[in-house]
Design an enzyme around this catalytic site. Structure first.
Site, PDB file in Angstrom:
ATOM      1  N   PHE A 358      75.410  68.246  12.130  1.00  0.00           N
ATOM      2  CA  PHE A 358      74.086  68.274  13.362  1.00  0.00           C
ATOM      3  C   PHE A 358      73.915  69.351  14.339  1.00  0.00           C
ATOM      4  CE2 PHE A 358      71.878  66.354   9.535  1.00  0.00           C
ATOM      5  CZ  PHE A 358      71.604  67.570   8.799  1.00  0.00           C
ATOM      6  N   ASP A 359      74.462  69.661  15.260  1.00  0.00           N
ATOM      7  CA  ASP A 359      73.736  70.204  16.621  1.00  0.00           C
ATOM      8  C   ASP A 359      72.960  68.666  17.082  1.00  0.00           C
ATOM      9  OD1 ASP A 359      74.260  70.690  19.360  1.00  0.00           O
ATOM     10  OD2 ASP A 359      72.692  72.296  19.183  1.00  0.00           O
ATOM     11  N   LYS A 360      72.902  68.743  18.334  1.00  0.00           N
ATOM     12  CA  LYS A 360      71.173  68.083  18.771  1.00  0.00           C
ATOM     13  C   LYS A 360      70.761  69.037  19.146  1.00  0.00           C
ATOM     14  CE  LYS A 360      71.206  65.564  22.514  1.00  0.00           C
ATOM     15  NZ  LYS A 360      69.689  65.501  23.435  1.00  0.00           N
ATOM     16  N   THR A 361      70.625  69.149  20.208  1.00  0.00           N
ATOM     17  CA  THR A 361      69.496  70.045  21.235  1.00  0.00           C
ATOM     18  C   THR A 361      69.032  71.736  20.555  1.00  0.00           C
ATOM     19  OG1 THR A 361      70.812  69.141  22.999  1.00  0.00           O
ATOM     20  CG2 THR A 361      68.913  70.926  23.009  1.00  0.00           C
ATOM     21  N   VAL A 559      75.448  72.682  11.303  1.00  0.00           N
ATOM     22  CA  VAL A 559      73.933  73.275  11.655  1.00  0.00           C
ATOM     23  C   VAL A 559      73.683  73.175  12.779  1.00  0.00           C
ATOM     24  CG1 VAL A 559      71.599  72.767  10.675  1.00  0.00           C
ATOM     25  CG2 VAL A 559      73.468  71.985   9.101  1.00  0.00           C
TER      26      VAL A 559
END
Length: 667
Positions: A358-361, A559
């Protein structure tokens, strides 16, 4: 059958090509094939029972059997001949050869029975497959044909195709929205489920600045954006059109889902290769079987009959349609749930992966950070630090910059807008000239790269302390003077923890996060939402390298939001974009697009993909098992009639099994 993927077999396409212009199809309509199959059955029944009941003379009974041949074989022959003329050999042709062989042997009843079963099987198969396609084509009917437009002081009703960007359409209560756009007047709750899959209506309100919104509509928040095909609630809305009818999110989804059918999965590619080898082997086996009378104690006609039965038994129709039917049903069900899957490859691949990054922001977090710490350095005043930071960040469109400006305005009342010569230093920070001096704002690493005094040790300690508490930190330097550090925090999405837990339950064993934030921030967010690993301090190119390394071996899904994360998603085994509705970049770059800006549809997408992979495996075992049973059975005496009955039954079985995906619900 009509071939949509330009391969050598037809069972994975639209059915027979008769709907495009033969006389009977024009006369009888789309049900022509099922009508012909029924007539074949009636003629067969009369031709068989007439002599037995002594109500018809043999010549008339024979005429009914000939009619059964005509009605049962018409569409199969028409299609087979068309394919032969362009150099394609069809499995349908094997059935026609078998029926012709039965006629040569005088087994007219058996040949007519074969063609009847084959015709009824194909008609029912096409009917079942049409159900899946209708689930896709129904999307195209969501948008209305006309819109009420306000132009100047007048209103008029125009066709959707006549709308232009900048038009204002009036959407009354309970009407479908005619175009993508943003709300300029009125408030209402809009049901976006047909586009995004969101279960609850979304409250809509006007934009604050119509001119600014029109300049960059893709950056607007969901509370002001609307999509063609969604359903207005009880209020009335005035909506400014931002996309032409052929470019709306709905139109693009319809096009992409329709195209997805022609994009083959790995299993489809395998079955195509298998058929190219298997079909010639079947023909060779039939030829050898027809010569069995030379070594066995049987007549030539008996050997020939057995060879015809082998042709029927070994035709891999069920195998050919096993995967396409499941892929089509899966893609259609996903589209109905607000998930766009671009073909069989990503659908099948996601179902086999056990790792997701997953990307965070904006993905795991809200993407709306808040300014929570303002720490001046030395004798600098807090307002000075905040004013200089906000002045520079007004020139940036980064989410962190927007947060600084927004929260600074709330504290100071206003922020200066006199900064100039703005420059973004990718992955590190920004610079601009303000009040006669060059200002740098960014990470610690930024000040190792630019000229000027190094960061003081006590300021570094402050930065580390804030980072340890999950803050994203930005150091501010004006000229050679360090003004201090500001800390921002982006809170995890409310649903993130539950989604991660649900994915673990489904069977995703490894979930991780990749982020440009420092490792402490990444670890803090990962712990809060329940991820297994976190990788921080990654530049955009380093994210790509990390995803490439994670994709090796078992593969990984990525994602992200589909914009900043496009390069990383492109290098993942499967790229998944969130909030893709209205985002051209997300729709183009992702393999799978979650139309809503909502993580909760991710378990649905993964679960559906796993169910699709499971049904594909079931269908392959059934289809191969039936062929494995029928070939030796026909070699040892099973007749053409029972063989075709089992053969067509297996084809209908795998299609019916695949159609179960249309009713898939995540448990």
């Amino acid at each position: 059958m009509e071939n949509t993927d330009h391969t050598d077999h037809d069972h994975d396409s639209n059915g027979h090509g008769h709907e495009h212009g033969d006389f009977f199809s024009r006369l009888l309509g789309p049900r022509a094939e099922i009508i012909f199959a029924g007539l074949a059955g009636i003629c067969l029944l009369i031709g068989w029972l007439g002599p037995k009941l002594d109500v018809l003379p043999d010549p008339i009974s024979f005429g009914f059997l000939l009619a059964a041949y005509f009605f049962g074989g018409y569409y199969a022959l028409r299609e087979a001949l068309g394919k032969i003329l362009i150099g394609q050999f069809q499995i349908d042709f094997l059935m026609l050869v078998a029926a012709t062989g039965a006629a040569i042997l005088g087994e007219w009843k058996e040949g007519a029975f074969l063609l009847f079963l084959f015709a009824i099987g194909h008609a029912l198969e096409n009917f079942a497959m049409t159900r899946a396609r209708n689930a896709i084509s129904a999307l195209a009917d969501l948008a209305p044909d006309e819109a009420l437009v306000r132009r100047g002081d007048t209103t008029e009703t125009v066709a959707i195709d006549a709308l232009v960007i900048g038009d204002v359409v009036i959407v009354r209560s309970n009407e479908r929205l005619p175009a993508d756009g943003f709300v300029v007047s009125g408030q209402s709750a809009v049901n976006q489920a047909p586009i995004t899959g969101e279960s609850a209506p979304v409250d809509k309100r006007p934009v604050a600045d119509r001119v600014k919104a029109a300049e960059n509509p893709d950056t607007l928040k969901s509370e002001s954006r609307v999509f063609a095909g969604s359903i207005n609630g009880s209020g009335s809305l005035d909506v400014e059109v931002t996309k032409l009818s052929g470019e709306t999110t709905l139109a693009r989804v319809v096009t992409m889902v329709s195209e997805a059918e022609t994009r083959q999965s790995p299993t489809q590619s395998f079955t195509k290769k298998f058929e190219r080898i298997f079909v010639p082997c079947v023909i060779l086996l039939a030829i050898v079987t027809s010569l069995a009378f030379l070594v066995l104690d049987e007549t030539a006609s008996q050997s020939f009959y057995r060879a015809m039965a082998v042709l029927v038994a070994a035709s891999p129709c069920a195998l050919a349609i096993a995967t396409p039917s499941a892929i089509l049903s899966g893609v259609a069900r996903a589209a109905r749930g607000g998930v766009l899957i671009k073909g069989g490859a990503p659908l099948e691949s996601l179902g086999r992966l056990d790792s997701i990054a997953f990307d965070k922001t904006g993905t795991l977090t809200e993407g709306e950070p808040r300014l929570v710490d303002i720490v001046p350095y030395g004798d600098v005043e807090e307002d000075t630090l905040l004013k200089v930071s906000a002045a520079v960040e007004t020139l940036s469109d980064h989410p962190l910059a927007e947060a600084v400006v927004r929260d600074a305005k709330s504290r100071l009342g206003s922020v200066p807008e006199s900064a100039t010569n703005f420059a973004s230093i990718t992955g590190r920070g920004v610079s601009a000239r303000y009040d006669g001096a060059l200002v740098h704002i960014g990470k610690l690493a930024l000040f190792d790269e630019v000229d000027g005094a190094p960061v003081p040790d006590d300021l570094v300690e402050t930065v580390n302390a804030l980072s340890a508490n999950g803050r994203t930190t930005m150091i501010v330097r004006q000229g050679e003077r360090y003004l201090g550090v500001i800390g921002l925090m982006d809170t995890p999405r409310e649903a993130a923890k539950a989604v991660i837990a649900r994915l673990h339950e489904i069977g995703v064993s490894r979930m991780m996060m990749i982020s440009g934030d420092n490792q402490n921030v990444a670890d803090a967010v990962a712990r809060e939402v329940g991820l297994d690993e976190a990788f921080g301090d990654l530049m955009p190119d380093e994210k790509v390298i990390k995803i490439k390394s994670l994709s090796e071996g078992q593969g990984v899904a990525m994602v992200g939001d589909g914009v900043n994360d496009a390069p990383a998603m492109a290098n993942a085994t499967v790229g998944i974009a969130m909030g893709a509705a209205g985002s051209d970049v997300a729709l183009e770059t992702a393999d799978i697009a979650l139309m809503a800006d909502d993580l909760e549809t991710l378990p649905f997408a993964v679960g559906l993909s796993r169910a699709t992979s499971r049904i594909i495996r079931q269908n392959l075992w059934v289809s191969l098992g039936i062929v494995a049973f029928l070939i030796p059975a026909t070699l040892f005496g099973l007749g053409i009639g029972p063989a075709v009955l089992i053969h067509e039954g297996s084809t209908l079985l795998v299609v019916s099994n695949a159609l179960r995906l249309l009713g898939y619900n995540e448990k």
